[in-house]
Design a protein around this motif. Structure first.
Motif, PDB file in Angstrom:
ATOM      1  N   GLN A 103       0.790  -1.140  -0.004  1.00 19.16           N
ATOM      2  CA  GLN A 103       0.028  -0.129   0.026  1.00 19.16           C
ATOM      3  C   GLN A 103       0.883   1.228  -0.158  1.00 19.16           C
ATOM      4  OE1 GLN A 103      -2.558  -0.362   3.469  1.00 19.16           O
ATOM      5  NE2 GLN A 103      -4.007  -1.678   2.275  1.00 19.16           N
ATOM      6  N   SER A 104       0.395   2.346  -0.400  1.00 17.92           N
ATOM      7  CA  SER A 104       0.853   3.726  -0.554  1.00 17.92           C
ATOM      8  C   SER A 104       1.436   4.061   1.237  1.00 17.92           C
ATOM      9  CB  SER A 104       0.131   4.819  -0.789  1.00 17.92           C
ATOM     10  OG  SER A 104       0.807   5.868  -0.787  1.00 17.92           O
ATOM     11  N   GLY A 105       2.796   4.332   1.134  1.00 19.56           N
ATOM     12  CA  GLY A 105       3.590   4.390   2.412  1.00 19.56           C
ATOM     13  C   GLY A 105       4.042   3.321   3.040  1.00 19.56           C
ATOM     14  N   ALA A 106       3.999   2.020   2.557  1.00 11.43           N
ATOM     15  CA  ALA A 106       4.596   0.961   3.048  1.00 11.43           C
ATOM     16  C   ALA A 106       6.000   0.869   2.745  1.00 11.43           C
ATOM     17  CB  ALA A 106       4.013  -0.260   2.282  1.00 11.43           C
ATOM     18  N   PRO A 107       6.906   0.491   3.827  1.00 11.95           N
ATOM     19  CA  PRO A 107       8.418   0.694   3.719  1.00 11.95           C
ATOM     20  C   PRO A 107       8.712  -0.616   2.793  1.00 11.95           C
ATOM     21  CG  PRO A 107       7.781  -0.459   5.926  1.00 11.95           C
ATOM     22  CD  PRO A 107       6.419   0.246   5.039  1.00 11.95           C
ATOM     23  N   LEU A 108       9.607  -0.288   1.952  1.00 10.64           N
ATOM     24  CA  LEU A 108      10.212  -1.321   0.854  1.00 10.64           C
ATOM     25  C   LEU A 108      11.417  -1.874   1.114  1.00 10.64           C
ATOM     26  CD1 LEU A 108       9.001   0.409  -2.466  1.00 10.64           C
ATOM     27  CD2 LEU A 108       7.696  -1.588  -1.039  1.00 10.64           C
ATOM     28  N   ILE A 109      12.525  -0.845   1.389  1.00 10.97           N
ATOM     29  CA  ILE A 109      13.825  -1.235   1.428  1.00 10.97           C
ATOM     30  C   ILE A 109      14.539  -0.185   2.481  1.00 10.97           C
ATOM     31  CG2 ILE A 109      16.087  -1.057   0.395  1.00 10.97           C
ATOM     32  CD1 ILE A 109      14.931  -2.436  -2.005  1.00 10.97           C
ATOM     33  N   VAL A 110      15.452  -0.582   3.104  1.00 13.41           N
ATOM     34  CA  VAL A 110      16.501   0.253   4.038  1.00 13.41           C
ATOM     35  C   VAL A 110      17.702   0.374   3.597  1.00 13.41           C
ATOM     36  CG1 VAL A 110      17.389   0.711   6.353  1.00 13.41           C
ATOM     37  CG2 VAL A 110      15.127  -0.253   6.277  1.00 13.41           C
ATOM     38  N   LEU A 111      18.013   1.448   3.159  1.00 17.04           N
ATOM     39  CA  LEU A 111      19.568   1.771   2.367  1.00 17.04           C
ATOM     40  C   LEU A 111      20.251   2.535   3.620  1.00 17.04           C
ATOM     41  CD1 LEU A 111      21.018   2.008  -0.132  1.00 17.04           C
ATOM     42  CD2 LEU A 111      20.250   4.464  -0.450  1.00 17.04           C
ATOM     43  N   GLU A 112      21.727   1.853   3.923  1.00 15.26           N
ATOM     44  CA  GLU A 112      22.605   2.557   4.653  1.00 15.26           C
ATOM     45  C   GLU A 112      23.291   3.523   3.756  1.00 15.26           C
ATOM     46  OE1 GLU A 112      26.081   0.951   6.633  1.00 15.26           O
ATOM     47  OE2 GLU A 112      24.626   0.644   8.306  1.00 15.26           O
ATOM     48  N   ALA A 113      23.440   4.771   4.090  1.00 17.48           N
ATOM     49  CA  ALA A 113      24.448   5.691   3.420  1.00 17.48           C
ATOM     50  C   ALA A 113      24.840   6.675   4.366  1.00 17.48           C
ATOM     51  CB  ALA A 113      23.592   6.453   2.085  1.00 17.48           C
ATOM     52  N   MET A 114      25.903   7.194   4.260  1.00 20.91           N
ATOM     53  CA  MET A 114      26.604   8.302   4.874  1.00 20.91           C
ATOM     54  C   MET A 114      26.193   8.206   6.457  1.00 20.91           C
ATOM     55  SD  MET A 114      25.610  11.611   2.313  1.00 20.91           S
ATOM     56  CE  MET A 114      23.911  11.507   2.697  1.00 20.91           C
ATOM     57  N   LYS A 115      26.506   6.825   6.871  1.00 19.87           N
ATOM     58  CA  LYS A 115      26.329   6.425   8.163  1.00 19.87           C
ATOM     59  C   LYS A 115      24.783   6.407   8.672  1.00 19.87           C
ATOM     60  CE  LYS A 115      31.353   7.236   9.324  1.00 19.87           C
ATOM     61  NZ  LYS A 115      32.107   7.714  10.099  1.00 19.87           N
ATOM     62  N   MET A 116      23.912   6.579   7.792  1.00 18.72           N
ATOM     63  CA  MET A 116      22.531   6.910   8.342  1.00 18.72           C
ATOM     64  C   MET A 116      21.825   5.780   7.704  1.00 18.72           C
ATOM     65  SD  MET A 116      22.062  10.916   8.162  1.00 18.72           S
ATOM     66  CE  MET A 116      20.242  10.911   8.504  1.00 18.72           C
ATOM     67  N   GLU A 117      20.629   5.348   8.280  1.00 14.31           N
ATOM     68  CA  GLU A 117      19.549   4.477   7.526  1.00 14.31           C
ATOM     69  C   GLU A 117      18.570   5.330   6.912  1.00 14.31           C
ATOM     70  OE1 GLU A 117      18.498   1.321   9.865  1.00 14.31           O
ATOM     71  OE2 GLU A 117      20.619   0.338  10.120  1.00 14.31           O
ATOM     72  N   HIS A 118      18.269   5.037   5.527  1.00 13.54           N
ATOM     73  CA  HIS A 118      17.100   5.710   4.961  1.00 13.54           C
ATOM     74  C   HIS A 118      16.135   4.584   4.589  1.00 13.54           C
ATOM     75  CE1 HIS A 118      19.836   9.142   4.673  1.00 13.54           C
ATOM     76  NE2 HIS A 118      20.661   8.261   4.306  1.00 13.54           N
ATOM     77  N   THR A 119      14.864   4.642   4.638  1.00 14.14           N
ATOM     78  CA  THR A 119      13.835   3.934   4.349  1.00 14.14           C
ATOM     79  C   THR A 119      13.147   4.273   3.215  1.00 14.14           C
ATOM     80  OG1 THR A 119      13.506   3.263   6.632  1.00 14.14           O
ATOM     81  CG2 THR A 119      11.856   2.718   5.173  1.00 14.14           C
TER      82      THR A 119
END
Length: 151
Positions: A103-119
C-alpha cells in the motif's frame, strides 16, 4: 570533526574540534516554516571569528520519497514507478518479496548511506514484480531496487 553544542533549542554556542584546532562560535538553526514540507532543506547559520557561513542541509532520500509520494497522489489513478537508490549505499533490510501487495506509504527497503539508514517507501498501491537487490548488496546511485507488475 567533533562538535560539542551545549544547551537545546534553535541556537547557541558551539565548540568544534577540527584536526588539532579547537574552534568556538555560535549557531542558529532556522526552524521549518508553516508551509515547509519534508523536502525543505534545513538552514544552518554558523558564526565563527566574525564570519557567517550559511549551510542548507537536506536528506536526499526523504526528498525523493516526498516527491514520489506527491507525484503519485496528484495523478489520477496513481501508479507506482520503479524504486531506485537515491544515493550510493548498502542495502540493510528488504521488507517485501516478489508478488507482495503493498500500500502507499509501506516501507520497501532500508538503505545505509553516509552512516545513516534511509527507508524507501511505496508511493502508491502496487504489486511487487521483482527485487533487484538483497541485504548486504552495495548499490550505486540510481540503481534499480524494486520493480512493480502491471496487474
Amino acid at each position: 570533526v567533533h562538535l560539542y553544542r551545549p544547551g537545546a533549542g534553535h541556537g547557541g554556542d558551539f565548540r568544534a574540534v577540527i584536526g588539532d584546532e579547537s574552534v568556538r562560535g555560535s549557531v542558529f538553526l532556522k526552524p521549518p516554516g508553516p508551509t515547509d514540507g519534508p523536502d525543505t532543506p534545513v538552514e544552518v547559520n554558523l558564526f565563527v571569528y566574525g564570519e557567517q557561513l550559511r549551510i542548507c542541509l537536506s536528506d536526499v532520500a526523504t526528498q525523493a520519497s516526498a516527491r514520489a509520494a506527491s507525484t503519485a497522489a496528484a495523478a489520477e489513478g496513481a501508479k507506482q514507478l520503479p524504486v531506485v537508490s537515491p544515493m550510493p549505499g548498502k542495502i540493510v533490510q528488504v521488507f517485501v518479496s516478489a508478488g507482495d501487495q503493498v500500500q502507499s506509504g509501506a516501507p520497501l527497503i532500508v538503505l545505509e548511506a553516509m552512516k545513516m539508514e534511509h527507508t524507501l517507501y511505496a508511493a502508491a498501491d502496487a504489486t511487487v514484480g521483482a527485487l533487484h537487490a538483497a541485504p548486504g548488496d552495495v548499490v550505486a546511485q540510481k540503481a534499480l531496487l524494486v520493480t512493480f507488475s502491471e496487474k
